[in-house]
Enzyme design. Structure first.
Site, short mmCIF file in Angstrom:
data_model
loop_
_atom_site.label_atom_id
_atom_site.label_comp_id
_atom_site.label_asym_id
_atom_site.label_seq_id
_atom_site.Cartn_x
_atom_site.Cartn_y
_atom_site.Cartn_z
N SER A 154 0.84 -1.19 0.00
CA SER A 154 0.00 0.00 0.00
C SER A 154 0.89 1.25 0.00
CB SER A 154 -0.94 -0.03 1.20
OG SER A 154 -1.98 0.92 1.07
N ASP A 438 -8.50 -6.72 -4.88
CA ASP A 438 -8.17 -5.36 -4.43
C ASP A 438 -8.85 -4.33 -5.33
OD1 ASP A 438 -7.00 -3.01 -3.54
OD2 ASP A 438 -4.99 -3.86 -3.38
N HIS A 467 -8.17 -5.14 -0.61
CA HIS A 467 -6.85 -4.54 -0.40
C HIS A 467 -6.17 -5.09 0.86
CE1 HIS A 467 -3.65 -1.63 -0.63
NE2 HIS A 467 -3.97 -1.08 0.53
#
Length: 528
Positions: A154, A438, A467
């Site tokens: 991320s 995701d 995610h």
């Protein structure tokens, strides 16, 4: 030794968020941001495991996500340990806290040496490139000559991608970005804006100067913040971290109550719904309320700041108004509207039904406000918005690939894409990992990374968790990361730097052993 050498912090910061972590904090005398603003006496929080080998080239750098900390054991614990991907007996493992985070590195909750008060909304903005350059100073002070690999997901994946471009050429040998992107998308920017607007709309935000209590002569209280707005922002963020199928399978239309503080012992068996919670209204309590009162309560369920019911359109005061604020505080509590039956309409006497998914979001929002700061949240989401791998670094003090990237303020879309392709071509060998479901950092963005990096492998992990799969699919991620490192860097697996018998082994296996404080992983996502 240069004048800008980091020194250990002698007087620990009183920041209550940083105190949640056992870590080291160094002070860098001076640091200039990409914006050109120079900060003095900059605290940098970090944590390490293992030790350097003789060549000082066995360093693994782990990069945390938006609300994470330097404590890898908390949010990626199952990957850290003997014979795991992050093995302290083979590697020197480093994780630094980013600028803007409340967990120790300089941020809005850090005391500004010029004013003696927290920076608050006056904390200068930072970029991912700034984080890399700041952590590079710490790594050099620790004796690291080169980094074997940088790993993160991320926002941490953005940091991973920036590392080779914002440190001297050859300093980073390989990278492993997970669930990230080469530049922040319009979709992600929009979600960040919606979350910031939630914070701004809270009356307690006060333009970011909420730390100072006027009635107490400007006394600083870091625990004081726009909690309702921050909780709402967190709820919105959680929806982007998971997937529709994940929520549907875990919650469906089931009723939920959430955690509540009730006395132990005793149960009401007459005079009202059977319950152990003394705050649940009795039959007579409910009967005394008018239909309009019940409608008002259902309409405002979940509204944390609901006070006494206002005068109705007819000009009359309902029973709730006459009973005062204390009575209203009771009806907006989560525990007052637990699963008390199946009536949802306003005509019945049962309190409104609370769905399990609602209860989960409310619990997570409230929990988050106890461990994070609203100004810090705004700072970091804006940092994410600036992420663009093709943007050259403005810093000229360090010879890096990023400072040499082409730049033009009037670049066309084609030129911007060409710059991105060029930036990716400068990256070292990479293992790119994406999560199939995701919706925030899509698999197409992972394909873009893998296609642009000269020596890259792409792995897509099937997961229903969206995610957050990069924080939950421990076994799969461990297998791919460790396997790739063994193939690319076999020398680190020929000998250990720490005798396994001297290493204190933690929990074995890849299951979540405890609830994470700084990550999204829950031992049981339906437990709250």
């Amino acid at each position: 030794m240069s004048d800008n050498t980091p020194t250990p912090q002698k007087n620990p910061d009183t920041n209550p968020y940083a105190s949640l972590i056992s870590q080291q904090i160094a002070i860098i005398p001076s640091f200039t941001l990409e914006s050109g603003v120079t900060l003095n006496n900059v605290p940098v929080a970090y944590k390490t495991w293992g030790k350097l080998n003789e060549k000082a080239d066995n360093c693994l750098v782990i990069c945390h996500a938006l609300t994470g900390s330097a404590d890898v054991e908390d949010w990626w614990g199952p990957l850290l340990g003997l014979n795991k991907a992050f093995d302290p007996t083979r590697f020197f493992i480093f994780c630094g806290n980013v600028i803007g985070s409340p967990y120790g590195t300089i941020s809005s909750v850090t005391t500004n040496p010029e004013t003696g008060k927290p920076f608050g909304p006056e904390m200068p903005g930072s970029s991912v490139k700034d984080d890399v350059r700041l952590h590079y100073i710490i790594l050099k002070s620790l004796g690291v000559r080169s980094v074997a690999a940088v790993v993160g997901g991320s926002m941490g994946g953005m940091t991973v991608l920036e590392y080779p471009l914002n440190t001297p050429p050859g300093f980073v040998r390989a990278i492993i970005p997970l669930a990230t992107s080469a530049r922040h998308s319009a979709w992600c920017i929009s979600w960040g804006e919606a979350q910031r607007q939630s914070i701004y709309s809270d009356p307690d935000y006060k333009d970011g100067y909420y730390y100072e209590i006027e009635e107490e002569g400007g006394k600083v209280d870091l625990a004081r913040q726009p909690a309702r707005g921050l909780a709402a922002a967190r709820m919105a963020a959680l929806l982007t971290y998971r997937s529709r199928d994940s929520f549907e399978s875990r919650f469906g239309r089931r009723a939920g109550g959430g955690k509540s503080s009730v006395p132990k012992g005793g149960v009401r068996i007459m005079g009202g719904q059977e319950t152990t919670d003394p705050s649940v209204p009795s039959e007579s309590d409910l009967a005394a309320k008018s239909p309009s009162w019940r409608a008002w309560r259902e309409h405002n369920d979940g509204h944390r700041s609901a006070g006494a019911r206002p005068i109705s359109r007819s000009g009359s005061e309902g029973p709730a108004h006459r009973e005062g604020d204390a009575a209203q505080a009771e009806v907006v509590k989560t525990q007052d509207v637990k699963a008390n039956g199946n009536k949802i309409g306003t005509g019945g006497e049962a309190p409104p039904k609370i769905f399990s998914a609602q209860s989960y979001l409310r619990y997570q929002g409230d929990k988050f406000t106890g461990r994070f700061d609203a100004n810090c949240y705004i700072h970091i989401t804006r940092k994410l918005d600036t992420h663009d791998l093709s943007a050259p670094s403005r810093d000229t003090s360090l010879s890096s690939l990023s400072s040499g990237l082409p730049s033009s303020p009037d670049a066309t879309e084609e030129e911007l894409n060409a710059r991105l392709i060029h930036a990716l071509s400068l990256e070292p060998p990479a293992l790119v990992i994406g999560i199939e479901s995701d919706g925030l950092f899509t698999t197409s963005e992972q394909r873009e990374l893998a296609a642009g990096i000269p020596d890259a492998e792409l792995v897509v992990i099937p997961s229903p968790d969206g995610h957050d799969g990069f924080l939950l699919e421990f076994e799969a991620i461990n297998g791919w990361v460790e396997g790739w490192l063994k193939r690319k860097m076999p020398e680190f697996y020929e000998r250990r730097v720490i005798n396994p018998e001297e290493y204190v082994q933690g929990e074995e296996g890849f299951g979540i052993k405890k609830e994470s404080v700084f990550g999204e992983a829950e031992a049981d996502v339906t437990r709250w």
